[in-house]
Design an enzyme around this catalytic site. Structure first.
Site, short mmCIF file in Angstrom:
data_model
loop_
_atom_site.label_atom_id
_atom_site.label_comp_id
_atom_site.label_asym_id
_atom_site.label_seq_id
_atom_site.Cartn_x
_atom_site.Cartn_y
_atom_site.Cartn_z
N HIS A 70 0.82 -1.22 0.00
CA HIS A 70 0.00 0.00 0.00
C HIS A 70 0.86 1.26 0.00
O HIS A 70 0.36 2.34 0.32
CB HIS A 70 -0.95 0.01 1.21
CG HIS A 70 -2.03 -1.01 1.11
ND1 HIS A 70 -2.82 -1.35 2.18
CD2 HIS A 70 -2.46 -1.77 0.07
CE1 HIS A 70 -3.70 -2.28 1.79
NE2 HIS A 70 -3.49 -2.56 0.53
N GLY A 95 -1.96 -8.94 12.69
CA GLY A 95 -2.41 -7.58 13.02
C GLY A 95 -3.17 -6.89 11.91
O GLY A 95 -2.99 -5.69 11.70
N SER A 138 -7.22 -6.51 10.14
CA SER A 138 -8.64 -6.77 10.42
C SER A 138 -9.33 -7.49 9.28
O SER A 138 -10.50 -7.82 9.36
CB SER A 138 -9.37 -5.45 10.69
OG SER A 138 -9.32 -4.63 9.52
N ASN A 192 -3.42 -12.29 15.95
CA ASN A 192 -4.17 -11.05 16.12
C ASN A 192 -4.66 -10.98 17.57
O ASN A 192 -4.57 -11.95 18.31
CB ASN A 192 -5.38 -11.07 15.14
CG ASN A 192 -5.94 -9.70 14.86
OD1 ASN A 192 -6.20 -8.95 15.80
ND2 ASN A 192 -6.12 -9.34 13.61
#
Ligand code: BV8
Length: 230
Positions: A106, A172, A174, A198
């Site tokens: 990203h 980590g 979602s 997580n």
């Protein structure tokens, strides 16, 4: 000798003091995604977007890698098979923790991009909208960030690594943002063993073979030690 692909998200940097996105006090609670993480938002108000990333660049610069970042660097250094780290994070804590075989799918806060000629250069700590591109001089500097609706970076290289993976771990994240959240389905399809690390199950948690729940600074070093023990 097993090949490992690891996907990380904001949760691995949380204990370094960097805000995640979807926690109550997270980044998306303070800013509308449409305004700060889309090309349209940048077109509407480039100063707002550039300031949003200037603030995140400053907070990343004042944060330190934590035991989870360092453990993943140890895995890369000591594991006999391939280890590819794919991060959705734009901070540089993986690099500063020692990871080298790393893809910022990203984008990265420390990189600037020319919206006209695609030239990239190290981002200044404080970027201003309309900064000139060092290569083509167009006043078209933008954060080198993949916004919603833009194609994430190095997708072919990522899918090639997943096609050879024996282990796929997501740490980590979602599981809300695609195509990253779809990597576990691809890993499972080719027969890799999949694990989610997580605080709590993610939106795609049910697609993983195993789960390790707890803060990353505890779970990731434990998981790495287990892998290295063989
Ligand atoms: C694209 C910019 C197409 C950087 C970001 C299906 C397929 C393909 C696309 C889509 C699709 N469905 C919808 C889409 C569109 C969209 C999308 O996914 N929308 C969602 C919201 C439904 N996807 C896109 O637009 C992507 N582009 O698909 O392009 C295309 C095709 C052809 C040609 C052109 C284009 C682009 C996605 C990238 C967007 N950019 N950010 C930045 O500002 O940082 S996304 C943003 O969310 C960040 O990158 C972030 O990394 C990412 C994911 O968030 P998380 O990292 O998971 O963070 P979050 O806060 O959500 O969760 C934290 C987790 O950590 C939690 O689970 C928590 O429990 C855990 N945690 C917290 N503390 C700890 C912890 N865990 C352990 N220890 C702790 N201490």
């Amino acid at each position: 000798m097993s090949n490992i692909v690891i996907l990380t998200g904001a949760g691995i940097s949380a204990e370094s003091g960097i805000e995640t996105f979807r926690a109550e006090t997270g980044l998306w609670a303070q800013h509308r995604v449409e305004d700060v993480a889309t090309p349209e938002g940048f077109g509407r108000n480039p100063d707002l977007v550039v300031d949003f990333y200037n603030a995140r660049r400053a907070s990343a610069a004042s944060a330190d890698p934590n035991a989870a970042h360092v453990a993943l660097a140890r895995l890369e250094a000591e594991h006999t098979g391939d280890v590819l780290l794919v991060t959705q994070n734009v901070d540089d804590l993986h690099e500063r923790g020692g990871s080298q075989n790393l893809i910022h799918m990203h984008g990265a806060l420390n990189s600037a991009l020319c919206a006209v000629c695609d030239h990239r250069w190290p981002a200044p700590m404080v970027m201003a909208a309309g900064d000139p591109c060092p290569a083509c001089a167009a006043p078209a500097a933008r954060p080198d960030i993949v916004w919603f609706g833009e194609m994430p970076y190095q997708m072919e290289r990522i899918f090639e690594a997943i096609s050879r993976a024996d282990i796929f771990a997501a740490i980590g994240t979602s599981g809300n943002v695609y195509p990253a959240a779809g990597f576990v389905a691809e890993a499972a399809r080719i027969g890799a063993q999949t694990i989610e690390i997580n605080l709590e199950p993610s939106a795609v948690g049910s697609q993983f073979d195993d789960a390790l729940l707890g803060p990353a600074t505890q779970t990731v070093p434990d998981w790495v030690a287990q892998i290295l023990k063989g």
